[in-house]
Design a protein around this motif. Structure first.
Motif, PDB file in Angstrom:
ATOM      1  N   SER A 136      -2.987  -1.598 -13.765  1.00 12.57           N
ATOM      2  CA  SER A 136      -3.561  -1.089 -12.792  1.00 12.57           C
ATOM      3  C   SER A 136      -2.743  -0.438 -11.696  1.00 12.57           C
ATOM      4  N   GLY A 137      -1.640  -0.090 -12.130  1.00  8.35           N
ATOM      5  CA  GLY A 137      -0.620   0.568 -11.544  1.00  8.35           C
ATOM      6  C   GLY A 137      -0.924   1.959 -11.265  1.00  8.35           C
ATOM      7  N   TRP A 138      -1.672   2.605 -10.798  1.00 11.74           N
ATOM      8  CA  TRP A 138      -2.072   3.978 -10.638  1.00 11.74           C
ATOM      9  C   TRP A 138      -1.450   4.587  -9.663  1.00 11.74           C
ATOM     10  N   ASN A 139      -0.978   5.894  -9.888  1.00 14.34           N
ATOM     11  CA  ASN A 139      -0.385   6.726  -9.027  1.00 14.34           C
ATOM     12  C   ASN A 139      -1.225   6.970  -7.856  1.00 14.34           C
ATOM     13  N   GLY A 170     -19.631  -5.834 -10.910  1.00 11.45           N
ATOM     14  CA  GLY A 170     -18.969  -6.469 -12.043  1.00 11.45           C
ATOM     15  C   GLY A 170     -17.295  -6.553 -11.547  1.00 11.45           C
ATOM     16  N   ASN A 171     -16.561  -7.042 -12.397  1.00 10.16           N
ATOM     17  CA  ASN A 171     -15.243  -7.083 -11.902  1.00 10.16           C
ATOM     18  C   ASN A 171     -14.305  -6.062 -12.300  1.00 10.16           C
ATOM     19  N   TYR A 172     -14.680  -5.007 -12.743  1.00 10.66           N
ATOM     20  CA  TYR A 172     -13.945  -3.661 -12.891  1.00 10.66           C
ATOM     21  C   TYR A 172     -14.263  -2.562 -12.072  1.00 10.66           C
ATOM     22  N   PRO A 173     -13.755  -1.924 -11.135  1.00 12.82           N
ATOM     23  CA  PRO A 173     -14.044  -0.704 -10.443  1.00 12.82           C
ATOM     24  C   PRO A 173     -14.512   0.532 -11.150  1.00 12.82           C
ATOM     25  N   PRO A 209      -2.733   4.311 -16.903  1.00 11.87           N
ATOM     26  CA  PRO A 209      -1.906   4.760 -15.689  1.00 11.87           C
ATOM     27  C   PRO A 209      -0.812   5.768 -16.060  1.00 11.87           C
ATOM     28  N   PRO A 210      -0.701   6.949 -15.495  1.00 15.43           N
ATOM     29  CA  PRO A 210       0.465   7.636 -15.671  1.00 15.43           C
ATOM     30  C   PRO A 210       1.940   6.932 -15.782  1.00 15.43           C
ATOM     31  N   GLY A 219      -0.677   2.601  -5.928  1.00 10.23           N
ATOM     32  CA  GLY A 219      -1.640   2.021  -4.896  1.00 10.23           C
ATOM     33  C   GLY A 219      -3.009   1.813  -5.548  1.00 10.23           C
ATOM     34  N   ALA A 220      -3.776   1.490  -4.812  1.00 11.63           N
ATOM     35  CA  ALA A 220      -5.222   1.272  -5.455  1.00 11.63           C
ATOM     36  C   ALA A 220      -5.956   2.679  -5.387  1.00 11.63           C
ATOM     37  N   THR A 221      -6.797   2.988  -6.395  1.00 12.00           N
ATOM     38  CA  THR A 221      -7.701   3.943  -6.726  1.00 12.00           C
ATOM     39  C   THR A 221      -8.690   4.094  -5.626  1.00 12.00           C
TER      40      THR A 221
END
Length: 350
Positions: A140-143, A309-312, A90-91, A179-181
């Motif tokens: 998980s903190g994506w812009n 799975g557990n990862y997007p 994440p940036p 937020g979420a991707t």
């Protein structure tokens, strides 16, 4: 007379490993520009952190192994690893995320096996997978893309504000763009159908073009590398086609619960993985048939992990799993030696 046995890629000529790595870095420029334009300064700051940490750890490892430091630093392999990890995290991730990642990539993913040419796994993906499992909150903190700026009262974060957040100082402006991707949203859709999410979710409705633009930038860089014959078409084509075809089958069966094939290959890291990660000459298959099988396996695993799975996004785990299978793939897909017929097994060995 003693012979020195070296594993590929060889560094006996200045235009071999070093030249290839420079071409890869050049091909990553469109992707870096797109990430910066749509998601802010964070990626470039992460690149600087990963680059400094990677070169430091590479120099330390070479020193401990008694290898010439300047010679092996000049092959640019550590720089490419740093760039791949920087665009994967994440940036706005804390500065120590890149440092820990580069320690894992260089020390554990590369140098512990003997350095460039001997690593069985892609070093950047080893680091990314460990970071994702060990620090899920920070990873998980994506812009959100800046094309959503008109729907917020905050201004676009400056370089100084972004740097302060990465160094550990919280910022309400940065938080407003976290937020979420799209893959997160589509995977955790709850009772809503896919069509309802595309109509009602602001990230999907108004911000998805930014993710498509980044994917297009990685595609442009990949085509450049194909043109320069850094790798062949077999792995990226088979990976993307497999992901596209399997996604199309499931989407055609139930479009309300599955992502359409176009967005499967343009959202997330599929395009980056196809052209810049799965094509690693050291940890992938070597024959053309083997590369096709290798790419098909990655494409299938990406869809399976993304869907159930557990990862997007699943590019890192898919590549690492297929890295494990690469030796077996090579064993069964090597072409016959020139001038030799295929062996026939019959009565009495004839």
């Amino acid at each position: 007379m003693s012979l020195i046995r070296m594993s590929s890629p060889h560094v006996t000529r200045s235009n071999s490993s070093r030249g290839v790595m420079q071409l890869v870095l050049f091909a990553m420029i469109p992707g870096l520009i797109a990430l910066t334009a749509f998601f802010g300064w964070g990626t470039l700051i992460q690149l600087a952190i990963c680059l400094a940490a990677g070169l430091l750890f590479e120099a330390i490892a070479l020193k401990l192994r008694g290898m010439p430091i300047s010679y092996y630093l000049n092959d640019y392999s550590a720089v490419v690893t740093a760039a791949l990890l920087a665009v994967s995290i994440p940036p706005s991730a804390p500065y120590w995320v890149g440092i820990v990642g580069m320690f894992v990539a260089i020390m554990i993913g590369k140098q512990v096996y003997g350095g460039l040419g001997n690593n069985p796994f892609n070093p950047a993906m080893v680091a990314y997978a460990l970071l994702l499992v060990s620090f899920p909150v920070q990873m998980s903190g994506w812009n959100l893309p800046y094309v959503l700026v008109d729907q917020s009262s905050w201004g676009i974060p400056s370089f100084k504000e972004t740097l302060s957040v990465i160094l550990g100082q919280p910022s309400a402006i940065i938080d407003s763009y976290s937020g979420a991707t799209p893959l997160d949203i589509l995977r955790n859709q709850g009772a809503a159908t896919t069509e309802e999410l595309w109509r009602n979710n602001v990230t999907l409705k108004d911000g998805v073009a930014a993710y498509h633009a980044v994917a297009a930038a990685w595609f442009m860089g990949g085509i450049f590398l194909l043109y320069r014959k850094v790798f062949t078409w077999h792995t990226p084509f088979s990976l993307l086609m497999t992901l596209f075809v399997v996604s199309a089958l499931f989407y055609g069966y139930d479009p309300s619960n599955y992502v359409d094939p176009f967005n499967q290959i343009t959202l997330g890291a599929a395009m980056l993985g196809a052209f810049f990660i799965a094509t690693d000459p050291v940890s992938s298959a070597t024959s053309n048939r083997g590369r096709i099988v290798f790419g098909i396996g990655i494409g299938l695993l990406i869809f399976i992990i993304r869907t159930w799975g557990n990862y997007p996004d699943a590019v890192a785990f898919s590549v690492l799993l297929m890295n494990l299978a690469a030796p077996m793939i090579d064993h069964y897909t090597q072409p016959r030696s020139y001038g030799h017929k295929r062996a026939r097994v019959g009565p009495k060995g004839k």
